[in-house]
Scaffold this active site. Structure first.
Site, PDB file in Angstrom:
ATOM      1  NE  ARG A  27       7.373  -0.527  -4.284  1.00  0.00           N
ATOM      2  CZ  ARG A  27       6.232  -0.747  -4.966  1.00  0.00           C
ATOM      3  NH1 ARG A  27       6.161  -0.428  -6.250  1.00  0.00           N
ATOM      4  NH2 ARG A  27       5.191  -1.249  -4.381  1.00  0.00           N
ATOM      5  CG  HIS A  69      -4.155  -3.061 -13.797  1.00  0.00           C
ATOM      6  ND1 HIS A  69      -3.022  -3.522 -14.426  1.00  0.00           N
ATOM      7  CD2 HIS A  69      -3.921  -3.198 -12.463  1.00  0.00           C
ATOM      8  CE1 HIS A  69      -2.142  -3.902 -13.520  1.00  0.00           C
ATOM      9  NE2 HIS A  69      -2.668  -3.719 -12.315  1.00  0.00           N
ATOM     10  CB  SER A 108       3.928   0.939  -8.890  1.00  0.00           C
ATOM     11  OG  SER A 108       4.202  -0.145  -9.715  1.00  0.00           O
ATOM     12  CG  ASP A 156       6.736   0.719 -11.987  1.00  0.00           C
ATOM     13  OD1 ASP A 156       6.491   0.915 -10.781  1.00  0.00           O
ATOM     14  OD2 ASP A 156       6.483  -0.357 -12.559  1.00  0.00           O
ATOM     15  CE  LYS A 180       3.328  -0.800 -13.532  1.00  0.00           C
ATOM     16  NZ  LYS A 180       3.885  -1.860 -12.728  1.00  0.00           N
TER      17      LYS A 180
HETATM   18  N1  URA Z   1       1.881  -4.285  -9.338  1.00  0.00           N
HETATM   19  C1  URA Z   1       2.557  -3.238  -9.799  1.00  0.00           C
HETATM   20  O1  URA Z   1       2.583  -2.983 -10.993  1.00  0.00           O
HETATM   21  N2  URA Z   1       3.218  -2.451  -8.912  1.00  0.00           N
HETATM   22  C2  URA Z   1       3.217  -2.688  -7.585  1.00  0.00           C
HETATM   23  O2  URA Z   1       3.819  -1.930  -6.849  1.00  0.00           O
HETATM   24  C3  URA Z   1       2.500  -3.790  -7.120  1.00  0.00           C
HETATM   25  C4  URA Z   1       1.827  -4.581  -8.018  1.00  0.00           C
END
Ligand code: URA
Length: 434
Positions: free
Chosen positions: A168, A82, A183, A161, A187
């Protein structure tokens, strides 16, 4: 349990219990806690933080808020990587092909671009017919059969999320290490891979502006991964200038293809190889970085990495002729050369600004619903530290509409000069979690 007491507790800088965090995420998912109360808690977390235990529990509760992929039916170690996002970042497709050609099983879910950062799915969709939306069974079958699949997130992955991120975004609570780390990791954890390599970028074009902040975010994500039983490592990499030479979807696919064929730009090739070394060791296909590097270079030189990329495109319905001959990828109507008005050493290349300029051409989106023009973008002709003369090409612009004066001025201002020789910046600053 009263949610008001949970907000009060965080306001008073106390750690939340596992039950309180679970109660919150259940309430977010089922929409039983109103947004104004969640917003208050988010702000309290931004201001007062969370410890490693709370952050890991938050990631776990979010992961479990929806469907969690089970990849255990696929033989061997399944790997994921990632990137925290940057400008010109086409790493997933090139790196995925390189390590899959060495025998690693890469099961990757990617995202779309927004603002100055591009997204892997948009890049792949510049290949005619490429399908980013496989069913879970198709995804698993492809990973099993060819060792590489890159798709968009399946429907019900981490719904908490999605809700929290939307809140947010409008309550100035994006910028918090525990919230970002949980977050991202929720994932990754829900995507089901055994190993996770995080490419945490720092610099002007990145979320984290300094090496120090990037390291803190990386450590927080590694701590979550390790607490939840995943082999997690991180690289801290430079995003103070665009990665490689291209920004824009089809241009980046072309550069990724050149890189898997051994003809890519030095910084991007090095990033892929360094990431590949870590992934092959995590996947127990090499015991040292030197051995892993040899395998990756062999995969590039023998053409196996390129064949793997072709195979993935074929499996996902894309036109392989466009990969075999990248001149067939979508093209912009016009090409304009931007030439240097000065002489000197390039001291800064404003990657965020270049990302925004490419977005304005149509390579990216200002809002989620904006359409993409696949052929437009930038091919940058210089790197930080290069010596240029007046009249040297700084950038080739691929565009469909006339370039206006302000756009051109911002383009010129994206490059800064010095009369001093510039020290090169390493593409990989550090590796954490070893
Ligand atoms: N990318 C994400 O998936 N979540 C965040 O909070 C910031 C960047």
């Amino acid at each position: 349990m009263r949610f008001l007491d949970i907000i009060e507790k965080k306001k008073n800088k106390l750690a939340l219990s596992d039950e309180e965090i679970q109660f919150w995420i259940d309430g977010v998912t089922n929409e039983t806690i109103p947004d104004y109360q969640t917003s208050a808690l988010l702000m309290a977390i931004v201001l007062n933080g969370m410890d490693d235990h709370e952050t890991a529990k938050l990631a776990e509760a979010m992961m479990k808020s929806g469907h969690v992929l089970d990849l255990s039916s696929i033989e061997g170690i399944k790997a994921d990587k990632h990137s925290t996002g940057g400008v010109g970042d086409k790493t997933s497709m090139a790196l995925g092909a390189m390590v899959a050609a060495c025998g690693l099983k890469v099961a990757k879910m990617s995202g779309r671009g927004l603002g100055h950062t591009g997204g892997t799915l948009d890049k792949l969709e510049s290949i005619r017919g490429f399908n980013c939306y496989l069913s879970e069974d198709q995804f698993k079958r492809q990973v099993e059969e060819i060792g590489l699949a890159i798709i968009g997130q399946t429907g019900d992955l981490v719904p908490a999320d999605k809700k929290l991120y939307a809140l947010r975004d409008v309550t100035a609570t994006v910028n918090s290490i525990p919230l970002i780390a949980s977050s991202i990791m929720s994932k990754k954890l829900a995507s089901g891979a055994d190993t996770i390599l995080l490419d945490v970028k720092y610099g002007e074009g990145a979320f984290m502006k300094t090496i120090g902040d990037a390291k803190v975010l990386a450590q927080a994500m590694i701590a979550i991964g390790k607490k939840l039983g995943r082999d997690t490592m991180a690289m801290i990499t430079d995003m103070d200038q665009p990665l490689g030479n291209t920004i824009g979807n089809a241009l980046e696919v072309q550069e990724a293809v050149e890189t898997v064929r051994g003809k890519g730009p030095e910084d991007f090739t090095e990033l892929c190889i360094r990431a590949g070394e870590i992934m092959l060791i995590q996947g127990q296909l090499a015991s040292t970085k030197e051995e892993a590097r040899r395998q990756i270079k062999e995969a590039i030189l023998s053409g196996k990495a390129f064949e793997k990329l072709v195979q993935m495109v074929q499996y996902q319905g894309g036109d392989v002729e466009q990969i075999k001959n990248t001149d067939l990828l979508p093209k912009a109507k016009f090409v304009t050369e931007i030439r240097s008005r000065e002489a000197g050493y390039i001291s800064r290349i404003h990657s965020m600004q270049l990302g925004i300029l490419a977005m304005k051409l149509g390579a990216g989106r200002a809002t989620k619903s904006d359409p993409i023009k696949y052929g437009v973008g930038l091919k940058i002709g210089v790197k930080k530290g290069d010596r240029v003369k007046r009249g040297d090409v700084l950038c080739r612009v691929y565009h469909d509409e006339d370039l206006d004066k302000d756009w051109l001025e911002e383009m010129y201002n994206s490059f800064q000069y010095s009369d001093q020789v510039q020290d090169p910046t390493p593409i990989v600053e550090a590796v954490l979690g070893e």
